[in-house]
Write a protein that holds these residues in place. Sequence first.
Motif, short mmCIF file in Angstrom:
data_model
loop_
_atom_site.label_atom_id
_atom_site.label_comp_id
_atom_site.label_asym_id
_atom_site.label_seq_id
_atom_site.Cartn_x
_atom_site.Cartn_y
_atom_site.Cartn_z
N VAL A 82 0.95 -1.26 -0.09
CA VAL A 82 0.02 -0.04 0.11
C VAL A 82 0.77 1.33 0.02
O VAL A 82 1.75 1.07 0.90
N SER A 83 0.74 2.20 -0.82
CA SER A 83 1.60 3.04 -1.02
C SER A 83 0.93 4.40 -1.41
O SER A 83 -0.36 4.44 -1.43
N ASP A 84 1.71 5.49 -0.86
CA ASP A 84 0.83 6.82 -0.91
C ASP A 84 1.77 7.60 -1.76
O ASP A 84 3.05 7.94 -1.74
N GLN A 85 1.04 8.63 -2.68
CA GLN A 85 1.62 9.47 -3.53
C GLN A 85 0.90 10.80 -3.50
O GLN A 85 -0.23 10.86 -3.94
N ARG A 86 1.79 11.86 -3.12
CA ARG A 86 1.17 13.18 -3.31
C ARG A 86 1.53 13.86 -4.43
O ARG A 86 2.48 13.38 -5.30
N TYR A 87 1.16 15.19 -4.94
CA TYR A 87 1.67 15.67 -6.14
C TYR A 87 3.06 16.15 -5.90
O TYR A 87 3.42 16.44 -5.05
N PHE A 88 3.61 15.95 -7.13
CA PHE A 88 4.99 16.37 -7.16
C PHE A 88 6.17 15.59 -6.11
O PHE A 88 7.08 16.04 -5.72
N GLN A 89 5.51 14.39 -5.79
CA GLN A 89 6.60 13.46 -4.87
C GLN A 89 6.56 12.09 -5.55
O GLN A 89 5.66 11.61 -6.15
N HIS A 90 7.75 11.50 -4.81
CA HIS A 90 7.80 9.96 -5.26
C HIS A 90 6.59 9.32 -4.53
O HIS A 90 6.04 9.66 -3.58
N PRO A 91 6.26 7.96 -4.94
CA PRO A 91 5.48 7.23 -4.19
C PRO A 91 6.16 6.51 -3.06
O PRO A 91 7.23 6.02 -3.05
N TYR A 92 5.62 7.00 -1.72
CA TYR A 92 6.02 6.31 -0.56
C TYR A 92 5.23 5.03 0.07
O TYR A 92 4.08 5.04 -0.53
N ILE A 93 5.95 4.06 0.53
CA ILE A 93 5.57 2.73 1.25
C ILE A 93 4.54 3.40 2.39
O ILE A 93 5.13 3.98 3.22
N ARG A 94 3.15 2.81 2.43
CA ARG A 94 2.56 3.18 3.84
C ARG A 94 2.79 1.83 4.63
O ARG A 94 3.04 1.90 5.61
N TYR A 95 2.45 0.79 4.16
CA TYR A 95 2.94 -0.42 4.78
C TYR A 95 2.89 -1.68 3.66
O TYR A 95 2.13 -1.64 2.47
#
Length: 98
Positions: A82-95
Amino acid sequence: MLITKNRTIASILKVIFFSLIFSWLYFNSGSHHAETAKLVKITDDYLVIQSEASNGGEYKELYISSKSIVPPLVVGEQYYFVSDQRYFQHPYIRYVEK
């Protein structure tokens, strides 16, 4: 209709108000992707995963942040990411789950 008769203070209040609205929208605007994928590579900063590995799916880099919940992983295994991606950022792992 202005709250105050001083134009300088009124314009500062407008800027603060719109800044709060835009920051709230930015905070709540992320997209949360969830997928089962094969872990291909592990580095200190990110994980490389392959979605739909049986069909030769695409590779993605998911970056690890201080808020990521990542258990001990084995390269070549299937995991639920499960990843989280905001505008202008890389996709980050949530868990990550097995």
